[in-house]
Design a protein around this motif. Structure first.
Motif, PDB file in Angstrom:
ATOM      1  N   UNK A  50      36.727  52.340  67.150  1.00  0.00           N
ATOM      2  CA  UNK A  50      36.027  51.723  66.020  1.00  0.00           C
ATOM      3  C   UNK A  50      37.002  50.851  65.240  1.00  0.00           C
ATOM      4  N   UNK A  51      36.578  49.653  64.898  1.00  0.00           N
ATOM      5  CA  UNK A  51      37.403  48.767  64.086  1.00  0.00           C
ATOM      6  C   UNK A  51      37.296  49.203  62.631  1.00  0.00           C
ATOM      7  N   UNK A  52      38.301  49.908  62.163  1.00  0.00           N
ATOM      8  CA  UNK A  52      38.272  50.438  60.807  1.00  0.00           C
ATOM      9  C   UNK A  52      39.667  50.875  60.403  1.00  0.00           C
ATOM     10  N   UNK A  75      54.998  61.509  53.029  1.00  0.00           N
ATOM     11  CA  UNK A  75      55.367  61.361  54.438  1.00  0.00           C
ATOM     12  C   UNK A  75      55.316  59.892  54.855  1.00  0.00           C
ATOM     13  N   UNK A  76      56.066  59.586  55.886  1.00  0.00           N
ATOM     14  CA  UNK A  76      56.026  58.270  56.515  1.00  0.00           C
ATOM     15  C   UNK A  76      55.276  58.434  57.830  1.00  0.00           C
ATOM     16  N   UNK A  77      54.117  57.749  57.978  1.00  0.00           N
ATOM     17  CA  UNK A  77      53.271  57.913  59.152  1.00  0.00           C
ATOM     18  C   UNK A  77      53.010  56.568  59.797  1.00  0.00           C
ATOM     19  N   UNK A  78      53.125  56.548  61.101  1.00  0.00           N
ATOM     20  CA  UNK A  78      52.802  55.345  61.848  1.00  0.00           C
ATOM     21  C   UNK A  78      52.262  55.721  63.222  1.00  0.00           C
ATOM     22  N   UNK A  79      51.446  54.832  63.768  1.00  0.00           N
ATOM     23  CA  UNK A  79      50.952  54.985  65.133  1.00  0.00           C
ATOM     24  C   UNK A  79      51.497  53.812  65.937  1.00  0.00           C
ATOM     25  N   UNK A  80      52.156  54.143  67.040  1.00  0.00           N
ATOM     26  CA  UNK A  80      52.749  53.111  67.885  1.00  0.00           C
ATOM     27  C   UNK A  80      51.823  52.879  69.079  1.00  0.00           C
ATOM     28  N   UNK A  81      51.356  51.652  69.228  1.00  0.00           N
ATOM     29  CA  UNK A  81      50.495  51.293  70.353  1.00  0.00           C
ATOM     30  C   UNK A  81      50.905  49.945  70.895  1.00  0.00           C
ATOM     31  N   UNK A  83      51.004  47.568  69.089  1.00  0.00           N
ATOM     32  CA  UNK A  83      51.880  47.206  67.975  1.00  0.00           C
ATOM     33  C   UNK A  83      51.992  48.400  67.049  1.00  0.00           C
ATOM     34  N   UNK A  84      52.722  48.273  65.972  1.00  0.00           N
ATOM     35  CA  UNK A  84      52.940  49.398  65.053  1.00  0.00           C
ATOM     36  C   UNK A  84      51.928  49.347  63.919  1.00  0.00           C
ATOM     37  N   UNK A  85      51.275  50.481  63.670  1.00  0.00           N
ATOM     38  CA  UNK A  85      50.290  50.582  62.589  1.00  0.00           C
ATOM     39  C   UNK A  85      50.811  51.551  61.530  1.00  0.00           C
ATOM     40  N   UNK A  86      50.986  51.042  60.322  1.00  0.00           N
ATOM     41  CA  UNK A  86      51.542  51.824  59.212  1.00  0.00           C
ATOM     42  C   UNK A  86      50.413  52.484  58.429  1.00  0.00           C
ATOM     43  N   UNK A  87      50.626  53.759  58.046  1.00  0.00           N
ATOM     44  CA  UNK A  87      49.663  54.497  57.227  1.00  0.00           C
ATOM     45  C   UNK A  87      50.247  54.724  55.837  1.00  0.00           C
ATOM     46  N   UNK A  98      47.102  50.922  56.911  1.00  0.00           N
ATOM     47  CA  UNK A  98      47.139  49.761  56.027  1.00  0.00           C
ATOM     48  C   UNK A  98      46.182  48.677  56.506  1.00  0.00           C
ATOM     49  N   UNK A  99      46.063  48.548  57.827  1.00  0.00           N
ATOM     50  CA  UNK A  99      45.187  47.536  58.411  1.00  0.00           C
ATOM     51  C   UNK A  99      44.086  48.206  59.238  1.00  0.00           C
TER      52      UNK A  99
END
Length: 388
Positions: A50-52, A75-81, A83-87, A98-99
């Motif tokens: 889902x685009x969200x 906490x510092x949270x990110x998902x690496x795919x 590209x990098x997605x910052x939470x 964030x995006x």
């Protein structure tokens, strides 16, 4: 949410056990202590196609003698795919990307968390195929000795890897208060005054999210299809059936490993007897502490494709429209009264009664607020998606 419910469930179980021991002893009070309690981080969240803006929740399990789960902030949270997605933290323990983004097929995604000086990461995960919900059906049936309306799901997979499913739903229903009123009573300079009604209190809506774990798999079937899966059963005496009902179902295509994790979690959450032979233990997921693999981490990070479908039906579709409809408040509890002026003023100050009618002499008949004000049980704002 399911993980927190599981923890809450066993807090109650152990509390009741402690009370039972206390009553049986009848000698001295046994304090509830957390001797031997071992902390564990709880990570809740998944990424979908889902685009969200996606969400990750962090907390810590808590001792029996504490007040509840502790949100894990900072906490510092990110998902690496691809590209990098910052939470970013939106509220204590809740982190939102964030995006907006959507998981893509064939891409590995990995959750990485830095919290309190510790580093956590999930195993890399990919989308596990896709499948659309074919049909949602509502039928009046007898289920476990109770009459009501059952909502079932059927789908047909077009992808060989779509074998494991998890379901969530959001129910919304329209309902009416027991009685319709045209006026209100308010206090003006300390005296009751009859005025036109101040707000809509006859028609309201209530929305509830599913709390149970609903799973299905087609791995052992000759066809990759889900048939007549019970999503929701609504007893005939439920107020949610009294007018118009809607159910939004979300189907997640998940990995075999995620299915196994949720299946065990469902089994543990269904253990009602603290003395059962299958005692609940630690449920490991796919997230670990990089530097301390022995640390207990609760949670599972998965990548899912999502399909949604909504169904509507009316009370008249299954029941006699002239029959007495189920209500939040029994009609027997809604008899009108004629209080003295002093009593009426006190009742209005506490908002426990509302106008019912006015006698020829000008005295005010009143009924309990819950009988005429539907906002005690829901919202008088129609949802944007609602269809009458």
């Amino acid at each position: 949410m399911k993980l927190i419910k599981y923890i809450l469930k066993y807090k109650k179980t152990f509390f009741l056990l402690a009370i039972a021991i206390l009553v049986a002893s009848c000698v001295e009070e046994i304090p509830l202590e957390s001797e031997g309690f071992e902390e564990a981080i709880v990570i809740e969240g998944s990424i979908s196609n889902e685009l969200k803006q996606h969400e990750i929740k962090l907390s810590r399990v808590y001792a029996i003698d504490s007040t509840g789960p502790s949100a894990l902030s900072g906490a510092d949270i990110r998902v690496i795919g691809n590209r990098e997605f910052i939470f970013q933290e939106s509220e204590p323990g809740v982190y939102v990307s964030r995006d907006s983004f959507a998981a893509q097929p064939g891409v590995n995604y990995q959750l990485q968390i830095s919290a309190n000086g510790e580093e956590y990461e999930s195993t890399p995960m990919q989308l596990s195929g896709s499948s659309s919900i074919g049909v949602l059906q509502a039928n009046r049936i007898d289920y476990s000795g109770e009459n009501g309306v059952a909502i079932t799901l059927n789908n047909q997979s077009t992808n060989e890897s779509a074998n494991y499913y998890r379901y969530e739903y959001v129910e919304t229903f329209k309902f009416n208060s027991n009685y319709f009123k045209v006026n209100d009573l308010i206090l003006v300079d300390g005296e009751p005054v009859e005025v036109p009604k101040q707000k809509e209190e006859y028609t309201c809506y209530q929305t509830n999210k599913s709390q149970e774990i609903i799973l299905s798999n087609t791995n052992s079937l000759s066809e990759d299809s889900v048939n007549d899966l019970l999503i929701k059963f609504i007893p005939s005496d439920s107020p949610s059936l009294s007018n118009r009902y809607s159910l939004l179902v979300k189907q997640y295509v998940i990995s075999r490993e995620a299915y196994t994790y949720y299946e065990i979690l469902e089994e543990l959450s269904g253990l009602d007897n603290v003395f059962t032979q299958s005692q609940p233990g630690f449920l490991a997921g796919n997230i670990s502490n990089i530097n301390n693999p022995e640390e207990k981490v609760i949670g599972y990070f998965d990548i899912s494709s999502v399909s949604t479908k909504r169904i509507y039906f009316d009370y008249e579709d299954f029941y006699d429209p002239e029959s007495i409809r189920p209500r939040f408040v029994p009609y027997a509890s809604c008899e009108a009264s004629l209080p003295s002026t002093a009593t009426l003023i006190a009742q209005l100050e506490q908002d426990i009664v509302r106008w019912s009618s006015t006698t020829p002499s000008g005295a005010f008949m009143v009924v309990p607020t819950r009988c005429v004000d539907c906002t005690r049980f829901g919202s008088n704002v129609k949802p944007e998606f609602w269809e009458d």
